[in-house]
Design a protein around this motif. Structure first.
Motif, PDB file in Angstrom:
ATOM      1  N   ASN A  71       0.868  -1.262   0.122  1.00 17.76           N
ATOM      2  CA  ASN A  71      -0.010   0.034  -0.020  1.00 17.76           C
ATOM      3  C   ASN A  71       0.818   1.188   0.053  1.00 17.76           C
ATOM      4  N   VAL A  72       0.850   1.999  -1.082  1.00 16.95           N
ATOM      5  CA  VAL A  72       1.877   3.155  -1.253  1.00 16.95           C
ATOM      6  C   VAL A  72       0.933   4.418  -0.991  1.00 16.95           C
ATOM      7  N   TYR A  73       1.204   5.038  -0.070  1.00 19.41           N
ATOM      8  CA  TYR A  73       0.412   6.392   0.158  1.00 19.41           C
ATOM      9  C   TYR A  73       1.249   7.455  -0.034  1.00 19.41           C
ATOM     10  N   GLN A  74       1.152   8.244  -1.198  1.00 22.74           N
ATOM     11  CA  GLN A  74       2.127   9.281  -1.460  1.00 22.74           C
ATOM     12  C   GLN A  74       3.399   9.065  -1.315  1.00 22.74           C
ATOM     13  N   TYR A 109      -1.719   5.241  -4.112  1.00 23.05           N
ATOM     14  CA  TYR A 109      -2.427   6.774  -3.953  1.00 23.05           C
ATOM     15  C   TYR A 109      -1.566   7.874  -4.016  1.00 23.05           C
ATOM     16  N   VAL A 110      -1.607   8.700  -5.268  1.00 18.92           N
ATOM     17  CA  VAL A 110      -0.867   9.836  -5.554  1.00 18.92           C
ATOM     18  C   VAL A 110       0.586   9.527  -4.938  1.00 18.92           C
ATOM     19  N   TYR A 129      -3.640  -1.436  -8.426  1.00 20.13           N
ATOM     20  CA  TYR A 129      -4.251  -0.308  -8.698  1.00 20.13           C
ATOM     21  C   TYR A 129      -3.751   0.996  -8.626  1.00 20.13           C
ATOM     22  N   ALA A 130      -3.692   1.982  -9.288  1.00 28.50           N
ATOM     23  CA  ALA A 130      -3.017   3.056  -9.195  1.00 28.50           C
ATOM     24  C   ALA A 130      -3.827   4.379  -9.630  1.00 28.50           C
ATOM     25  N   VAL A 131      -3.948   5.461  -8.411  1.00 31.49           N
ATOM     26  CA  VAL A 131      -4.660   6.729  -9.111  1.00 31.49           C
ATOM     27  C   VAL A 131      -3.889   7.787  -8.519  1.00 31.49           C
ATOM     28  N   GLY A 132      -3.815   8.843  -9.316  1.00 33.14           N
ATOM     29  CA  GLY A 132      -3.076  10.106  -8.962  1.00 33.14           C
ATOM     30  C   GLY A 132      -1.524   9.847  -8.790  1.00 33.14           C
ATOM     31  N   GLY A 133      -0.867  11.079  -8.780  1.00 35.29           N
ATOM     32  CA  GLY A 133       0.745  10.426  -8.692  1.00 35.29           C
ATOM     33  C   GLY A 133       1.145  10.501 -10.212  1.00 35.29           C
TER      34      GLY A 133
END
Length: 204
Positions: A71-74, A109-110, A129-133
Motif C-alpha cells: 500500500n503506497v500512500y503518496q 495513491y498519489v 490499482y493506481a490513482v493519482g501521482g
C-alpha cells in the motif's frame, strides 16, 4: 499491518523477505483510501504500508494477508521480481465503524510506483490499482486469478509499461479512467485497455 514505513524513514530496502498472514488493523494519522468506511476511520489493513515513504522491494513474497499487499500512500515504490498473492477482502468493526478492505496486490495513491517482473495472483480484488501521482510503470508482470481487473489505473501508464500477461482474472485487461490534457500515446500493451472513462480537455 505487517510493516509500516513512516514519512521519516529512509534507506528502505527489502530483498529476499517473506511477509505472510499480515494485515491486522493499524491506526494511521489519516484516512486510507484503500479502505471503504467513514472519513474518520483512520485504519489500514496492509502487509506493507508506505506512508509518504520510499521503499525498494525485490525477490520477496507477500502473501495470505488481509487487505492490500503493498500500500503506497503518496510515496515511492520499486517492486521487482516478487510473488504477491492471496490478499483477501473482508471487513472489520472497530467501535461503531465498519471498515471494508479489499485484496489488492498493490495499491498506489498519489504515488510513484514501478511494478516490474512480478507474479500477482489469487488476490481478492485487483492485481494493481493506481490513482493519482505520476504515471505508473507496469512491465513484465504475470497477473493470474485475481478476482477483479488485472490492473486498474486512474492515470495513463508510463512509456516503459508493457509485456504483461493475464489469465483467469475477473477481467484480463487494464482498466483506465483518466483525463487527457495533451496529445497522449499509451504504450503498446499485449493486454487490452478497458476504458471506463476518459475525459479529453477542450484544448487537446
Amino acid at each position: 499491518t505487517g510493516i509500516y514505513f513512516s514519512p521519516t524513514s529512509t534507506g528502505n530496502v527489502l530483498d529476499n523477505v517473506i511477509v505472510q498472514y499480515a494485515g491486522e488493523t493499524y491506526r494511521l494519522s489519516h484516512y486510507d483510501p484503500a479502505v471503504s468506511g467513514p472519513s474518520t476511520y483512520y485504519q489500514t489493513f496492509s502487509s506493507l504500508y508506505l506512508d509518504l515513504a520510499s521503499v525498494s522491494l525485490s525477490n520477496s513474497a507477500i502473501a495470505h494477508g488481509h487487505g492490500v499487499g503493498i500500500n503506497v500512500y503518496q510515496g515511492t515504490a520499486t517492486i521487482t521480481g516478487n510473488g504477491i498473492s492471496d490478499l483477501q477482502s473482508g471487513s472489520q468493526v472497530i467501535a461503531t465503524y465498519t471498515g471494508a478492505y479489499r485484496g489488492y496486490g498493490v495499491y498506489s495513491y498519489v504515488a510513484s510506483v514501478n511494478v516490474t517482473g512480478n507474479v500477482i495472483a489469487d488476490n481478492g480484488y485487483i492485481g494493481v490499482y493506481a490513482v493519482g501521482g505520476s504515471s505508473p510503470t507496469l512491465a513484465n508482470n504475470a497477473f493470474t486469478n485475481n478476482a477483479g481487473y488485472a490492473a486498474y489505473l486512474g492515470t495513463s501508464p508510463s512509456a516503459s509499461s508493457g509485456n504483461n500477461t493475464a489469465s483467469g482474472n475477473g477481467i484480463n485487461g487494464i482498466g483506465i479512467v483518466t483525463t487527457v490534457a495533451t496529445n497522449t500515446t499509451w504504450p503498446y500493451s499485449n493486454l487490452p485497455y478497458v476504458i471506463n472513462g476518459v475525459t479529453v480537455n477542450q484544448s487537446t
